[in-house]
Design an enzyme around this catalytic site. Structure first.
Site, PDB file in Angstrom:
ATOM      1  N   CYS A   2      69.908 -49.983  80.902  1.00  0.00           N
ATOM      2  CA  CYS A   2      70.369 -51.297  81.259  1.00  0.00           C
ATOM      3  C   CYS A   2      68.935 -52.148  81.697  1.00  0.00           C
ATOM      4  O   CYS A   2      67.883 -51.697  81.583  1.00  0.00           O
ATOM      5  CB  CYS A   2      71.199 -51.268  82.365  1.00  0.00           C
ATOM      6  SG  CYS A   2      72.558 -50.414  81.976  1.00  0.00           S
ATOM      7  N   LEU A  52      74.009 -51.781  79.149  1.00  0.00           N
ATOM      8  CA  LEU A  52      74.010 -51.251  77.894  1.00  0.00           C
ATOM      9  C   LEU A  52      75.050 -49.973  77.997  1.00  0.00           C
ATOM     10  O   LEU A  52      74.578 -48.984  78.551  1.00  0.00           O
ATOM     11  CB  LEU A  52      72.740 -50.907  77.260  1.00  0.00           C
ATOM     12  CG  LEU A  52      72.528 -50.192  76.022  1.00  0.00           C
ATOM     13  CD1 LEU A  52      72.926 -51.315  74.779  1.00  0.00           C
ATOM     14  CD2 LEU A  52      71.051 -49.765  75.492  1.00  0.00           C
ATOM     15  N   GLY A 377      60.185 -38.062  69.238  1.00  0.00           N
ATOM     16  CA  GLY A 377      59.379 -36.815  69.670  1.00  0.00           C
ATOM     17  C   GLY A 377      58.095 -37.026  70.490  1.00  0.00           C
ATOM     18  O   GLY A 377      57.323 -36.172  70.552  1.00  0.00           O
TER      19      GLY A 377
END
Length: 624
Positions: A2, A52, A377
């Site tokens: 967020c 979010l 990654g």
């Protein structure tokens, strides 16, 4: 994941909903799913949030969140081990009313106070207001995956996930010319000696692995480090089998808990060992996870058709092996032309290459395809020695211990095509590290002072605080620590956070489990580089899971776009000329720099001044 914002002040004119909403509006891209604002009854603190939704998509997960009629919390990030912490806290009498990790943070703070951060496995930046003590406690995760910026003076303490929220609150946007000098001359985007410093005066960042307490009554801000990597606990007796088994166990756990989500999860896929290793491990768990994860996993790749360093062939090979739903996006000079201002707006501070744009386009592609969370990654190169520059540090370590010749490491590296130089300067550095430190610092300062494009006035004013720093220990673990904790990794994490959040996406990094990283730093250097191969431990753990072409790739691409070709584009060159003009007007560059031909360079080339001018000029662009 967020955007958070807060204001603390005893002045009512500074703590108001209108000002707070301006801050959260500036962070709308970080949280497109909802917003919340709260001011306490005393009117001395305001907390704002853009949401979010990833965990607990219901309204119960809205923030600012309140706990025990005492605490108000705003939180950006994910605490991956929150289910385990919730069960532990329940045993101590705590009750929970949501399925969120945010509520777990609040309970953990009530239970353990500032020591709560020791219990968290995740990426986070949060602030908790305690109505009883009239204090705010907050923290940032161990590696700096999530950002936290603040402004502090006699009247107010203002903080947010991004600096643009501070500017929206009326904080001055004045470039920090000392940081700019070091960026232009040696390419630094941070100050390892003062990790709180930013490219803007009077705006600071909370360093990674630190927490803070702000007392509203005394107006005192205390910041302290809560975690660090121990460099003196190397386990020289661990066997290959034990190390590989322990690594696999920790990495698998890290991937598995980072698959916790109430929305679909995908992956970034470059075609390299790191992202491919994440995918191989994630695919072993997907059959046992919620349907929202998606089976098969979805992967996203930036491609550069016709470019010699394009990795799409390797990415395609991995996607086919694991039956991934694979999406690619070609990135070219037109994307740089069309998106550079937008990229700079979201990044806020200069970037070192066009690789950042390619990453931005990957997250944009994920947004277009409705995948909200991506595994990535990042972090393996700095913790398991993935860059070719690490060879010299390992060889210097072996030489200092009188093991270089009999180890056969240089010969083994040459056999697989590694041409990293090793000469008398490296031998001197191995034998006399203190002398090497002084020499390198003076060398880089002289190099900076000889930058011919800079005005004498700019050099004289800014070079007095020029900085170049070296690792605290002249061995492989020492330089890995330096790049992980002091200079290198946080810059890459800033790129990933801004690029993903610009598109309302969340990125999760399994290689940055702190337990995994702590373990890696207990291993001798031979587990990182052996028989001429970088990331030896990771290659060994993946050799039965990935194609040999991925596991035993000799070249290190580093997600490199064709930047040199792009910089030869006429429109891009005009962008660079305009940038130079802006810096001339600011009396940073000499006027005659406008008559020089643009020197197009690849993304990872040294002294890439024209790219730096392009990016640096955005510090003086009006904020939209």
């Amino acid at each position: 994941m967020c955007g958070i914002a807060g204001i603390l002040s005893s002045s009512p004119s500074l703590v108001n909903t209108e000002r707070l909403k301006k801050m959260t509006n500036a962070l709308a891209h970080r949280g497109p799913d909802g917003e919340g604002h709260w001011i306490n009854s005393s009117g001395n603190i305001a907390l704002g949030h853009r949401r979010l939704s990833i965990i607990d998509l219901s309204d119960a997960g809205a923030q600012p969140m309140h706990f025990l009629n005492r605490y108000a919390i705003i939180h950006n990030g994910e605490i991956y081990n929150y289910p385990e912490l919730k069960e532990e806290l329940k045993k101590q009498g705590y009750n929970f009313f949501t399925k969120t990790d945010t509520e777990v943070i609040a309970a953990a703070y009530h239970c353990w106070q500032s020591a709560c951060v020791d219990h968290f496995d995740g990426m986070f930046a949060f602030a908790i207001w305690d109505e009883e003590t009239k204090t705010v406690f907050g923290a940032r995760d161990r590696f700096g995956e999530k950002p936290f910026y603040y402004y502090f003076d006699n009247n107010q303490f203002v903080f947010a996930s991004e600096m643009k929220a501070l500017w929206a609150a009326g904080i001055d946007r004045k470039p920090n010319l000392k940081m700019l000098f070091n960026y232009i001359t040696i390419g630094y985007t941070d100050n390892p000696l003062k990790p709180e410093e930013t490219f803007f005066e009077n705006i600071y960042k909370l360093p990674p692995a630190t927490s803070f307490t702000f007392d509203a009554a005394t107006h005192v801000l205390d910041i302290e480090t809560y975690w660090d990597i121990e460099l003196n606990t190397v386990n020289k007796n661990i066997s290959d089998e034990e190390a590989i088994q322990k690594f696999n166990s920790l990495f698998q756990t890290s991937v598995k808990i980072r698959l916790r989500s109430d929305v679909a999860i995908g992956t970034s896929l470059s075609g390299g060992l790191d992202s491919s290793g994440v995918i191989a491990t994630a695919c072993s768990f997907t059959a046992h996870l919620p349907i929202t994860i998606g089976t098969p996993l979805t992967s996203f790749t930036a491609i550069f058709p016709g470019f010699e360093k394009d990795e799409s062939v390797f990415a395609q090979q991995v996607s086919e092996k694991f039956n991934l739903q694979h999406f690619t996006i070609p990135v070219n000079a037109n994307d740089l032309i069309n998106d550079f201002e937008k990229l700079s707006f979201h990044q806020e501070e200069p970037v070192t290459s066009a690789s950042v744009l390619a990453q931005y386009k990957v997250y944009e592609l994920a947004k277009k395809n409705g995948v909200k969370v991506l595994l990535d990654g990042q972090g393996a190169d700095e913790t398991i020695a993935g860059y070719h520059q690490y060879y010299k540090w390992y060889w210097q370590e072996l030489f200092a211990n009188r093991q270089l010749l009999r180890s056969g490491e240089i010969k083994a590296a040459r056999k697989i095509g590694i041409q990293e130089p090793f000469g008398y300067k490296n031998i001197i550095a191995a034998l006399f590290p203190d002398f090497a430190n002084v020499f390198l610092e003076k060398h880089y300062l002289l190099h900076a002072l000889k930058q011919q494009d800079l005005t004498a006035e700019f050099i004289n004013k800014q070079s007095k605080e020029a900085y170049y720093t070296t690792p605290p220990h002249y061995n492989l673990n020492g330089v890995l620590y330096f790049n992980t904790m002091q200079h290198g990794l946080e810059e890459l994490l800033r790129y990933a956070d801004r690029n993903s959040m610009a598109n309302g996406r969340e990125v999760r990094l399994p290689f940055l489990s702190h337990e995994l990283v702590e373990f890696l730093f207990t291993l001798p250097s031979k587990f990182k580089i052996r028989n001429g191969w970088t990331k030896w431990l990771l290659r060994q753990s993946m050799k039965e899971k990935l194609p040999d072409e991925i596991v035993w790739r000799k070249e290190k691409i580093g997600f490199e776009p064709p930047q040199k070709i792009w910089m030869q584009n006429n429109t891009v060159q005009q962008m660079i000329r305009d940038a130079k003009t802006k810096l001339v007007n600011e009396k940073i560059l000499k006027p005659d720099v406008l008559n020089k031909n643009i020197n197009a360079k690849a993304a990872h080339d040294a002294d890439n001044y024209d790219w730096r001018y392009l990016s640096a000029s955005m510090l003086f662009a009006p904020i939209s």
